[in-house]
Design an enzyme around this catalytic site. Structure first.
Site, short mmCIF file in Angstrom:
data_model
loop_
_atom_site.label_atom_id
_atom_site.label_comp_id
_atom_site.label_asym_id
_atom_site.label_seq_id
_atom_site.Cartn_x
_atom_site.Cartn_y
_atom_site.Cartn_z
N LYS A 143 -8.34 -0.63 -9.34
CA LYS A 143 -9.10 -1.30 -7.67
C LYS A 143 -10.07 -0.50 -7.45
O LYS A 143 -10.16 0.84 -7.19
CB LYS A 143 -8.06 -1.58 -6.72
CG LYS A 143 -8.55 -2.11 -5.47
CD LYS A 143 -7.60 -2.54 -4.57
CE LYS A 143 -8.07 -3.15 -3.10
NZ LYS A 143 -8.35 -2.17 -2.21
N HIS A 152 -13.62 -2.30 -1.16
CA HIS A 152 -12.71 -1.76 -0.03
C HIS A 152 -13.07 -2.46 1.46
O HIS A 152 -12.99 -1.73 2.41
CB HIS A 152 -12.74 -0.35 0.11
CG HIS A 152 -11.44 0.21 0.50
ND1 HIS A 152 -10.57 0.76 -0.42
CD2 HIS A 152 -10.80 0.37 1.80
CE1 HIS A 152 -9.49 1.22 0.17
NE2 HIS A 152 -9.35 0.83 1.56
N SER A 157 0.85 -1.19 -0.08
CA SER A 157 -0.16 0.13 -0.18
C SER A 157 0.78 1.17 0.00
O SER A 157 1.79 1.27 0.61
CB SER A 157 -0.94 0.11 1.27
OG SER A 157 -1.35 1.22 1.60
C1 FNR Z 1 -7.69 -1.76 3.69
N1 FNR Z 1 -7.63 -1.59 2.33
C2 FNR Z 1 -6.60 -0.69 1.50
N2 FNR Z 1 -6.67 -0.75 0.23
C3 FNR Z 1 -5.77 0.05 -0.38
O1 FNR Z 1 -5.98 -0.17 -1.74
N3 FNR Z 1 -5.08 0.55 0.00
C4 FNR Z 1 -4.63 0.48 1.20
O2 FNR Z 1 -3.95 1.31 2.22
C5 FNR Z 1 -5.74 -0.26 2.21
N4 FNR Z 1 -5.71 -0.27 3.62
C6 FNR Z 1 -6.74 -1.20 4.23
C7 FNR Z 1 -6.59 -1.10 5.62
C8 FNR Z 1 -7.43 -2.10 6.22
C9 FNR Z 1 -7.31 -1.94 7.79
C10 FNR Z 1 -8.23 -2.65 5.69
C11 FNR Z 1 -9.15 -3.68 6.35
C12 FNR Z 1 -8.35 -2.64 4.25
C13 FNR Z 1 -8.70 -2.45 1.33
C14 FNR Z 1 -8.08 -3.87 1.11
O3 FNR Z 1 -7.17 -3.52 -0.10
C15 FNR Z 1 -9.09 -4.62 0.41
O4 FNR Z 1 -10.01 -4.25 -0.37
C16 FNR Z 1 -10.27 -5.11 1.70
O5 FNR Z 1 -9.55 -5.56 2.97
C17 FNR Z 1 -10.88 -6.46 1.21
O6 FNR Z 1 -11.98 -6.72 2.17
P1 FNR Z 1 -12.18 -7.83 3.36
O7 FNR Z 1 -11.59 -9.00 2.67
O8 FNR Z 1 -10.69 -7.43 4.00
O9 FNR Z 1 -13.18 -7.76 4.06
#
Ligand code: FNR
Length: 383
Positions: A252, A276, A120
């Site tokens: 995404k 997300h 990320s």
């Molecule tokens: C994320 N997600 C996320 N996506 C992204 O593109 N950059 C980021 O920095 C983050 N940071 C982030 C932090 C936390 C704590 C979570 C839970 C999620 C979204 C992540 O990439 C993904 O789309 C989701 O986590 C998918 O959902 P589930 O399977 O965790 O429920």
């Protein structure tokens, strides 16, 4: 192959549960409320986070019998790269909030399990540090697209120079959503200094900063927030990314089939269907339902990846059956990180892969390409 039988006989137990859907409860019991809330939390009332799970529950697998389904081969090709399995680690920011080694631990576990990680932009460790920790692993880079072309170009150049092959541009979080869990926890102090390693280590970004802000996180935030957040980019700007990235680019956060169509028209290499994890638009469509519509629109023309709600091998199987080329694992691996560092992430990834492998075998598939819609029962009606 027989590890699941033999482990029990040898009285070996895993470091924590192998039920990835139960990890959230395990983490709630064992980690501080602030980092727990940061990971577990969703936008608004949590309706979309719940809908993500309900959509998985509404789809059922129909196993086939008397097929010789061993050995299995989980290898697959995604965006021109051969992957050990159709699984990647989703980009998750600020991982040092969960474990001091943060993204470095995740990078080591990714290398050890042969699964690509997506780093990320909100990482607590720099692009270069994570690349080193990831060693010979496959790594992709996720961009929160700055409103500063020189900063963007500099960050992309650093990622390319250190072996990140694929660019994932996250579009759904140009502004953080209404997230009561973060607002209630006064999370800025807890994230202090943790989530901005990439911009703060960037020479071009640093040249924009006043000297004083290094000592003052609030002032620093006031400088990086307008660069990284607050207004959306537009379709006509995507060419800039092509100019500054020579590998595949995927968008995404795509949920609408017409946005997927525009991504194809703009020459993107793929999309990640994702809401997300229910952290942005509360009430947004379940990601798995959106996957069906996006695959129907562009599945034959581009690669469609998926995340949001994967908690088991069966979930990964269902997303693959509905046309996802690969799935991204989100929260479960971060709970693994919180509970056991790199070893915890490794345990979670190995569990998911073993579960997916067993599901494939018991359904009668030896290869990923055999996982198609014919392995699913018609979805139960909504509601
Ligand atoms: C994320 N997600 C996320 N996506 C992204 O593109 N950059 C980021 O920095 C983050 N940071 C982030 C932090 C936390 C704590 C979570 C839970 C999620 C979204 C992540 O990439 C993904 O789309 C989701 O986590 C998918 O959902 P589930 O399977 O965790 O429920």
């Amino acid at each position: 192959q027989f590890e699941i039988y033999l482990k029990g006989l040898e009285d070996q137990v895993p470091p924590f549960t192998t039920d990835l859907s139960a990890l959230e409860d395990a983490a709630r019991d064992r980690i501080d409320p602030q980092p727990y809330g940061y990971v577990a939390g969703a936008a608004g009332t949590g309706a979309t986070a719940r809908a993500n799970r309900a959509a998985f529950d509404a789809h059922r697998i129909v196993p086939r019998m008397l097929r010789d389904a061993a050995p299995r081969d989980l290898r697959t090709t995604v965006l021109g790269s051969e992957l050990a399995a159709p699984v990647l680690l989703a980009p998750i920011g600020v991982q040092s909030a969960l474990h001091p080694e943060g993204e470095l631990a995740t990078a080591r576990a990714a290398e050890a399990t042969g699964i690509p990680m997506v780093l990320s932009t909100a990482s607590s460790h720099t692009i270069e540090e994570v690349a080193e920790a990831n060693g010979t692993g496959q790594r992709w880079f996720q961009l929160y697209w700055p409103h500063d072309e020189e900063v963007t170009a500099s960050i992309l150049a650093r990622a390319r120079a250190t072996g990140y092959t694929t660019l994932v541009v996250t579009l759904d979080t140009w502004q953080l959503a209404w997230r009561p869990h973060d607002l209630d926890q006064a999370y800025l102090p807890f994230l202090r200094g943790n989530g901005v390693a990439i911009p703060l280590s960037d020479p071009v970004f640093r040249s924009r900063l006043d000297r004083s802000v290094e000592e003052d996180p609030r002032a620093a935030a006031m400088q990086w927030l307008p660069i990284f957040s607050g207004k959306a980019h537009t379709w006509d700007e995507l060419g800039f990314l092509h100019e500054h990235w020579d590998g595949p680019i995927v968008l995404k956060g795509i949920l609408h089939p017409q946005d997927a169509r525009r991504a194809v028209a703009a020459g993107m290499d793929g999309v990640v269907v994702s809401n997300h994890g229910g952290r942005q638009v509360d009430g947004a469509v379940a990601a798995l339902d959106a996957l069906v519509d996006v695959v129907a629109e562009v599945g034959g023309e581009t690669e469609v990846l998926f995340d949001s709600g994967i908690r088991s091998g069966a979930d990964a199987f269902k997303a693959l059956a509905l046309g996802a080329r690969a799935v991204l694992l989100g929260r479960p691996y971060v709970y693994g990180l919180a509970l056991g560092g790199a070893e915890g992430v490794r345990h979670v990834v190995r569990s998911l892969l073993a579960d997916l492998d067993l599901t494939m075998g018991l359904v009668g598939c030896t290869r990923v390409a055999q996982i198609g819609p014919d392995t699913l029962h018609r979805p139960a009606p909504a509601g």
